[in-house]
Write a protein that holds these residues in place. Structure first.
Motif, PDB file in Angstrom:
ATOM      1  N   ASN A 166    -110.905  56.119   0.427  1.00 18.36           N
ATOM      2  CA  ASN A 166    -110.878  55.411   1.712  1.00 18.36           C
ATOM      3  C   ASN A 166    -112.303  55.168   2.198  1.00 18.36           C
ATOM      4  OD1 ASN A 166    -110.466  54.476   4.305  1.00 18.36           O
ATOM      5  ND2 ASN A 166    -108.894  55.981   4.809  1.00 18.36           N
ATOM      6  N   LEU A 167    -112.713  53.899   2.169  1.00 19.89           N
ATOM      7  CA  LEU A 167    -114.032  53.517   2.691  1.00 19.89           C
ATOM      8  C   LEU A 167    -113.913  52.721   3.974  1.00 19.89           C
ATOM      9  CD1 LEU A 167    -115.999  52.540  -0.567  1.00 19.89           C
ATOM     10  CD2 LEU A 167    -116.056  54.693   0.703  1.00 19.89           C
ATOM     11  N   GLY A 168    -112.699  52.677   4.525  1.00 17.25           N
ATOM     12  CA  GLY A 168    -112.502  51.949   5.773  1.00 17.25           C
ATOM     13  C   GLY A 168    -113.334  52.496   6.907  1.00 17.25           C
ATOM     14  N   MET A 169    -113.533  53.809   6.916  1.00 15.54           N
ATOM     15  CA  MET A 169    -114.322  54.441   7.975  1.00 15.54           C
ATOM     16  C   MET A 169    -115.775  54.003   7.949  1.00 15.54           C
ATOM     17  SD  MET A 169    -114.337  58.231   6.260  1.00 15.54           S
ATOM     18  CE  MET A 169    -112.625  58.037   5.759  1.00 15.54           C
ATOM     19  N   PHE A 170    -116.217  53.414   6.813  1.00 10.58           N
ATOM     20  CA  PHE A 170    -117.587  52.907   6.691  1.00 10.58           C
ATOM     21  C   PHE A 170    -117.648  51.396   6.936  1.00 10.58           C
ATOM     22  CE2 PHE A 170    -117.400  56.684   3.923  1.00 10.58           C
ATOM     23  CZ  PHE A 170    -118.388  57.452   4.525  1.00 10.58           C
ATOM     24  N   GLY A 171    -116.549  50.820   7.396  1.00 10.91           N
ATOM     25  CA  GLY A 171    -116.533  49.397   7.723  1.00 10.91           C
ATOM     26  C   GLY A 171    -116.294  48.478   6.540  1.00 10.91           C
ATOM     27  N   ILE A 172    -115.892  49.034   5.398  1.00  9.87           N
ATOM     28  CA  ILE A 172    -115.633  48.211   4.206  1.00  9.87           C
ATOM     29  C   ILE A 172    -114.243  47.592   4.327  1.00  9.87           C
ATOM     30  CG2 ILE A 172    -115.401  48.220   1.694  1.00  9.87           C
ATOM     31  CD1 ILE A 172    -118.235  48.711   2.742  1.00  9.87           C
ATOM     32  N   ASP A 173    -114.161  46.268   4.224  1.00  9.25           N
ATOM     33  CA  ASP A 173    -112.868  45.576   4.366  1.00  9.25           C
ATOM     34  C   ASP A 173    -111.979  45.808   3.147  1.00  9.25           C
ATOM     35  OD1 ASP A 173    -113.457  44.588   6.849  1.00  9.25           O
ATOM     36  OD2 ASP A 173    -114.207  42.669   6.114  1.00  9.25           O
ATOM     37  N   PHE A 199    -112.198  46.829  -1.462  1.00  9.42           N
ATOM     38  CA  PHE A 199    -112.996  47.109  -2.642  1.00  9.42           C
ATOM     39  C   PHE A 199    -112.064  47.525  -3.774  1.00  9.42           C
ATOM     40  CE2 PHE A 199    -112.401  51.140  -0.597  1.00  9.42           C
ATOM     41  CZ  PHE A 199    -112.416  52.118  -1.588  1.00  9.42           C
ATOM     42  N   ASP A 200    -112.601  47.591  -4.982  1.00  3.77           N
ATOM     43  CA  ASP A 200    -111.847  48.037  -6.153  1.00  3.77           C
ATOM     44  C   ASP A 200    -112.373  49.399  -6.582  1.00  3.77           C
ATOM     45  OD1 ASP A 200    -110.681  45.548  -6.009  1.00  3.77           O
ATOM     46  OD2 ASP A 200    -111.823  44.702  -7.681  1.00  3.77           O
ATOM     47  N   ALA A 201    -111.503  50.397  -6.667  1.00  2.00           N
ATOM     48  CA  ALA A 201    -111.907  51.743  -7.070  1.00  2.00           C
ATOM     49  C   ALA A 201    -111.714  51.929  -8.573  1.00  2.00           C
ATOM     50  CB  ALA A 201    -111.088  52.789  -6.303  1.00  2.00           C
ATOM     51  N   VAL A 202    -112.506  52.816  -9.151  1.00  2.00           N
ATOM     52  CA  VAL A 202    -112.406  53.140 -10.569  1.00  2.00           C
ATOM     53  C   VAL A 202    -111.442  54.314 -10.733  1.00  2.00           C
ATOM     54  CG1 VAL A 202    -113.673  53.852 -12.643  1.00  2.00           C
ATOM     55  CG2 VAL A 202    -114.771  52.364 -10.946  1.00  2.00           C
ATOM     56  N   ILE A 203    -110.509  54.180 -11.670  1.00  2.00           N
ATOM     57  CA  ILE A 203    -109.512  55.224 -11.907  1.00  2.00           C
ATOM     58  C   ILE A 203    -110.199  56.492 -12.411  1.00  2.00           C
ATOM     59  CG2 ILE A 203    -107.512  55.874 -13.324  1.00  2.00           C
ATOM     60  CD1 ILE A 203    -106.810  52.851 -13.370  1.00  2.00           C
ATOM     61  N   ASN A 204    -109.752  57.628 -11.887  1.00  2.00           N
ATOM     62  CA  ASN A 204    -110.272  58.927 -12.289  1.00  2.00           C
ATOM     63  C   ASN A 204    -109.349  59.508 -13.360  1.00  2.00           C
ATOM     64  OD1 ASN A 204    -111.762  61.312 -12.310  1.00  2.00           O
ATOM     65  ND2 ASN A 204    -110.590  62.227 -10.641  1.00  2.00           N
ATOM     66  N   PRO A 205    -109.725  59.433 -14.654  1.00  2.00           N
ATOM     67  CA  PRO A 205    -108.815  59.885 -15.707  1.00  2.00           C
ATOM     68  C   PRO A 205    -108.503  61.380 -15.563  1.00  2.00           C
ATOM     69  CG  PRO A 205    -111.044  59.552 -16.581  1.00  2.00           C
ATOM     70  CD  PRO A 205    -111.034  59.014 -15.190  1.00  2.00           C
ATOM     71  N   PRO A 206    -107.251  61.758 -15.865  1.00  2.00           N
ATOM     72  CA  PRO A 206    -106.197  60.977 -16.528  1.00  2.00           C
ATOM     73  C   PRO A 206    -105.223  60.296 -15.573  1.00  2.00           C
ATOM     74  CG  PRO A 206    -105.533  63.262 -16.453  1.00  2.00           C
ATOM     75  CD  PRO A 206    -106.883  63.199 -15.785  1.00  2.00           C
ATOM     76  N   HIS A 207    -105.595  60.149 -14.281  1.00  2.00           N
ATOM     77  CA  HIS A 207    -104.685  59.550 -13.306  1.00  2.00           C
ATOM     78  C   HIS A 207    -104.187  58.184 -13.756  1.00  2.00           C
ATOM     79  CE1 HIS A 207    -106.647  62.029  -9.803  1.00  2.00           C
ATOM     80  NE2 HIS A 207    -105.981  62.779 -10.667  1.00  2.00           N
ATOM     81  N   GLY A 208    -102.994  57.827 -13.287  1.00  2.00           N
ATOM     82  CA  GLY A 208    -102.421  56.530 -13.608  1.00  2.00           C
ATOM     83  C   GLY A 208    -102.857  55.433 -12.658  1.00  2.00           C
TER      84      GLY A 208
END
Length: 444
Positions: free
Chosen positions: A365-372, A374-383
């Motif tokens: 969650n980067l909403g608290m930093f004013g970011i409208d 974004f695309d996050a990178v998956i943290n393996p082995p998460h789906g």
């Protein structure tokens, strides 16, 4: 024979650590379970316990030493009848046994110390690896336990260890008799495990520095956490086939519901955040779409039953993703309290590995930093991982066709296509949106 205490692998990614503090000094007697030292890994500061009993004959690595490689001798333990005279002048016991306290993490292949630490150190020959069980797995046992087992004719593979990480210690073999220890159940052999992706090398440091010759700059040395983040994210982008799903979520109903709840909970000192609702919404969505509650396991997919949701927490120099286990079963106030505790201890680097490993799904969650958005990178082995932007006022067309204004939050679901297909990912994101736009249903 003196026993060398080795730098342990306290996390799967640990290659070296900082010996932050000794809790013992030379001449102190220790027993199994005693806290000997505090060690800073790439993620946290952790206590290091004794496995064997004996007297600290010599401390080889002083407090504050950085970059101590895993399996490096850090101290020498003396057994009954031994004295400091039995320790060689070089700081390493020439006849010392090894691996006394190094209980390596499962991901580590290293079992022998580096040359110069252990039996045969004078001719720089590494000590032999720990023997393997009949199923091919390594047996973790203290040198003293191995010696006693050999004297009693015991098969170590048939003894269950009571030490850290299932390590076999002195008391285990003393209480066992030849032939009467139950054999351990053989672990299933891995099937064609997927190779670990290696980060692309790119231009070397010297080549990059040469590009900026004549320009003013400062070199920043990478700490263990930043090295781990760089390696894991490079691996993730190289090896995971990402695709992205985006939705806008209207938050007005949630904001009103949250305000009402916080007024009622004020007397209990509870204040719910929007992020608490997002965690709960994702946990319930994973239950509603169980096929998406899954992780990639090399040659198979593991479908989890509970909703173990990881949440990214920014700290100085990096980030943690502590995991809130069984999130679907917990109330909003319980999730809020647990998240605050995990975030506080993450920033103090006091999390234990089991608190930030595992999970099937993550939230960033980067909403608290004013970011409208974004695309996050998956943290393996998460789906999958949900990237959450800020809630902002936007014009919207209502169901009746009239133009209005609503608080809208943009979210992006990054999905591992090996685990979750497009339609399944769309179902999961739709369930998250439904929960957040109808927050009262999350209390049912």
């Amino acid at each position: 024979m003196p026993i060398e205490i080795l730098m342990p692998a306290l996390s799967p990614t640990m290659e070296e650590g900082t010996l932050a503090k000794w809790h013992v000094k030379e001449g102190d007697t220790v027993s199994s379970g005693d806290i000997m030292a505090e060690i800073e890994t790439d993620k946290a500061t952790m206590e290091f316990e004794a496995v064997d009993e004996g007297k600290i004959g010599k401390i080889l690595i002083s407090e504050g030493t950085e970059g101590v490689k895993v399996n490096t001798a850090i101290a020498v333990l003396l057994e009954d009848g031994e004295s400091a005279d039995d320790i060689g002048d070089t700081g390493s016991a020439p006849e010392a046994e090894t691996s006394s306290n190094a209980a390596p993490a499962e991901a580590s292949d290293a079992t022998a110390p580096a040359a110069g630490h252990g039996r045969g150190a004078t001719d720089a020959t590494p000590a032999p690896s720990a023997p393997a069980a009949t199923d091919g797995s390594r047996i973790f046992a203290s040198p003293l336990a191995r010696r006693i087992a050999a004297d009693k004719g015991l098969d170590l593979s048939a003894i269950t260890g009571s030490g850290p990480h299932g390590r076999i210690v002195k008391s285990d073999v003393e209480n066992a008799k030849a032939g009467d220890a139950p054999a351990k159940e053989a672990a299933p052999a891995a099937k064609d495990a997927a190779p670990t992706a290696k980060p692309a090398s790119g231009p070397g440091a010297d080549a990059v520095i040469a590009m900026y010759e004549g320009r003013e700059f400062e070199e920043v040395t990478l700490n263990g956490m930043r090295k781990t983040i760089a390696a894991r994210l490079t691996e993730a982008k190289q090896s995971i086939p990402h695709f992205y799903l985006r939705r806008d979520i209207e938050l007005d109903a949630l904001m009103k519901f949250r305000s009402d709840l916080n007024r009622q909970l004020e007397s209990r000192g509870v204040k719910l955040s929007v992020n608490d609702f997002i965690i709960k919404a994702c946990a319930l969505a994973l239950q509603a779409v169980p096929d998406a509650n899954a992780v990639w396991a090399g040659d198979r997919i593991l479908k989890l039953t509970p909703s173990d949701v990881a949440v990214a927490v920014a700290i100085d120099g990096g980030l943690f993703t502590p995991v809130l286990k069984d999130s679907e079963m917990k109330s909003l106030s319980a999730l809020s309290a647990e998240m605050k505790d995990l975030a506080t201890r993450a920033r103090d680097r006091k999390l234990a590995p089991h608190e930030y490993q595992g999970g099937s799904f993550a939230i960033s969650n980067l909403g608290m930093f004013g970011i409208d958005n974004f695309d996050a990178v998956i943290n393996p082995p998460h789906g999958a991982i949900l990237a959450v932007g800020a809630g902002v006022k936007k014009p919207v067309v209502g169901k009746d066709g009239e133009l209005g204004v609503a608080t809208v939050m943009s979210v992006t679901l990054s999905v591992d296509h090996r685990v979750i297909d497009g339609a399944l990912g769309a179902q999961l994101l739709a369930a998250i949106k439904e929960n957040l736009e109808n927050p009262m249903t999350m209390l049912a």
